[in-house]
Enzyme design. Structure first.
Site, PDB file in Angstrom:
ATOM      1  N   LYS A  96       0.823  -1.218   0.000  1.00  0.00           N
ATOM      2  CA  LYS A  96       0.000   0.000   0.000  1.00  0.00           C
ATOM      3  C   LYS A  96       0.853   1.263   0.000  1.00  0.00           C
ATOM      4  O   LYS A  96       0.625   2.175   0.771  1.00  0.00           O
ATOM      5  CB  LYS A  96      -0.988  -0.036   1.162  1.00  0.00           C
ATOM      6  CG  LYS A  96      -1.910  -1.274   1.093  1.00  0.00           C
ATOM      7  CD  LYS A  96      -3.021  -1.278   2.108  1.00  0.00           C
ATOM      8  CE  LYS A  96      -3.971  -2.445   1.914  1.00  0.00           C
ATOM      9  NZ  LYS A  96      -3.412  -3.773   2.229  1.00  0.00           N
ATOM     10  N   ARG A  97       1.839   1.300  -0.896  1.00  0.00           N
ATOM     11  CA  ARG A  97       2.721   2.443  -0.997  1.00  0.00           C
ATOM     12  C   ARG A  97       2.137   3.537  -1.886  1.00  0.00           C
ATOM     13  O   ARG A  97       1.040   3.393  -2.419  1.00  0.00           O
ATOM     14  CB  ARG A  97       4.082   1.993  -1.553  1.00  0.00           C
ATOM     15  CG  ARG A  97       4.818   0.978  -0.685  1.00  0.00           C
ATOM     16  CD  ARG A  97       5.154   1.535   0.688  1.00  0.00           C
ATOM     17  NE  ARG A  97       6.189   0.747   1.354  1.00  0.00           N
ATOM     18  CZ  ARG A  97       5.983  -0.215   2.252  1.00  0.00           C
ATOM     19  NH1 ARG A  97       4.762  -0.549   2.606  1.00  0.00           N
ATOM     20  NH2 ARG A  97       7.005  -0.857   2.804  1.00  0.00           N
TER      21      ARG A  97
END
Lengths: 270, 270
Positions: A96-97
């Site tokens: 979830k960057r």
């Protein structure tokens, strides 16, 4: 890995199951704690027991970062093991960057090149120039958060923006980004009633669907509206599979749980 | 660290400067590449030369993850060095994390407990239950992305939701979350005209302001509307300071750049 190779694997295995490798040292069988690398030992046993039943593995990076260097090393070893022993399997870094352009390029290199993952999950909040650096990698896949499986999804994702929900805007807008063909999307299984509308916007894209099992999502509901002509679904289960038993039979117990889901998927596909 | 301790430090140093430690091995002086740990050697020299001029350091985790285990170790060493030598300095893990509840707890432990950072940046897209696990840590600070400094901020953040922009909704909504007193917000310096409205919603919160320098934001504009009675600003510069010189004088050159900003801040504060 190309999308066609993923689809071929799904058809061969009659499975679109993804297994989440969210390793918690407080939950794994006690006898593994004596191992030199308990996290990797756990993952290796799970992979050895389940690789014929699933088409993807998804380590959530939070669980590895929580153990510092030791955790990061276990993550490296896990993806290396998968790439060497089971190169046909699709690997997902659930990270979830997302950051400004030059920084997203760093993340993309870390996950795609250094670690060798096939895909990474990315948050959309920062928009086009935070995601396109990931999309620039050929035969790598960027899985954008659209509608997540948690309660907090209703805080912003389902709010109306110009008459459409924010997650619909994310789907629509991202279709126009450069190399959008490399996009997949996260859509939670706990929100199966939304799949019909989502498929109108992105009929062809693959959806990574968390939330089956421990979070309460239902496989039949997801498939009813989520499947497309090329299958187009990767359904993830983490805790429901990997923590099926705390005993020495944990890997076999995980395989039994995975097989039950695979059988359900095979029936749906036939 | 408490907010009051941060404010006291700002008043003492007449500075609200944060220095971004975004270490790129292709940009640091060549002579450092012979060091056993070039990333840490670079950070240590920068910290030694600038710690009297700034109140916070902000390593962006992407730059460390890009170097795998080596990078992660350098990040650990950097924050340990700061906590030991300069415990008064506020440390920010610019990680932009956020996940479902049990996973966010993992990230919070990794950054607050294991690594010992004072704060971490978090993305709001997944809503309340993805952020509250971070807020549960006493005297630790969660810096929520509101309006970021990049072009992609206009894709979703400034779109209208129920008559208010999404980033305003993020500010409003998050104020009601449990332990909201531990919230700070990211607001980009490139969007200074927005600060006035933002201060109407969150008059008291600290804002972390990236985008001064290389990204084109202006300090005077930011302060005009962003300062509050308790200062309430941490203005970050990364590339503009740490890459001021490629020579053996790089740390001194960084200090010169940092001092110019500190002097400008001292004048604004007086």
């Amino acid at each position: 890995m190309t999308t066609q190779e993923l689809i071929a694997q799904i058809k061969k295995k009659k499975s679109f199951l993804c297994i989440g490798l969210d390793v918690d040292l407080e939950k794994i069988p006690k006898h593994l704690l004596n191992d030199e690398d308990p996290i990797f030992a756990f993952n290796k046993a799970i992979i050895d027991a389940t690789h014929n039943l699933c088409v993807a593995y998804k380590p959530n990076t939070a669980f590895y970062e929580a153990y510092g260097l030791k955790g990061w090393r276990a993550l490296e070893k896990t993806v290396n093991y998968l790439n060497e022993k089971h190169p046909e399997i699709f690997t997902i870094a659930d990270a979830k960057r997302g950051d400004i352009g030059n920084t997203s390029t760093r993340y993309a290199k870390a996950f795609f090149e250094d670690l060798g993952f096939d895909s990474v999950t990315v948050a959309p909040y920062m928009g086009r120039d935070s995601v396109e650096p990931f999309l620039a990698f050929e035969n790598k896949h960027t899985i954008l958060l659209a509608l997540t499986s948690n309660e907090g999804a209703f805080d912003f994702q389902t709010k109306l923006v110009d008459g459409k929900s924010l997650y619909n805007q994310v789907l629509e807008t991202s279709k126009a980004w450069k190399n959008a063909k490399n996009l997949m999307y996260v859509v939670g299984a706990t929100k199966a009633e939304y799949f019909k509308d989502i498929r109108k916007i992105i009929p062809d894209a693959f959806l990574l669907v968390p939330g089956v099992g421990a979070q309460g999502g239902n496989l039949q509901d997801v498939c009813k509206y989520g499947l497309n002509a090329q299958i187009g679904l990767l359904v993830n289960s983490s805790r429901g599979i990997i923590y099926a038993s705390e005993g020495v039979d944990f890997a076999q117990a995980a395989a039994t749980k995975a097989e039950a889901l695979q059988q359900e998927m095979a029936a749906i596909l036939s």
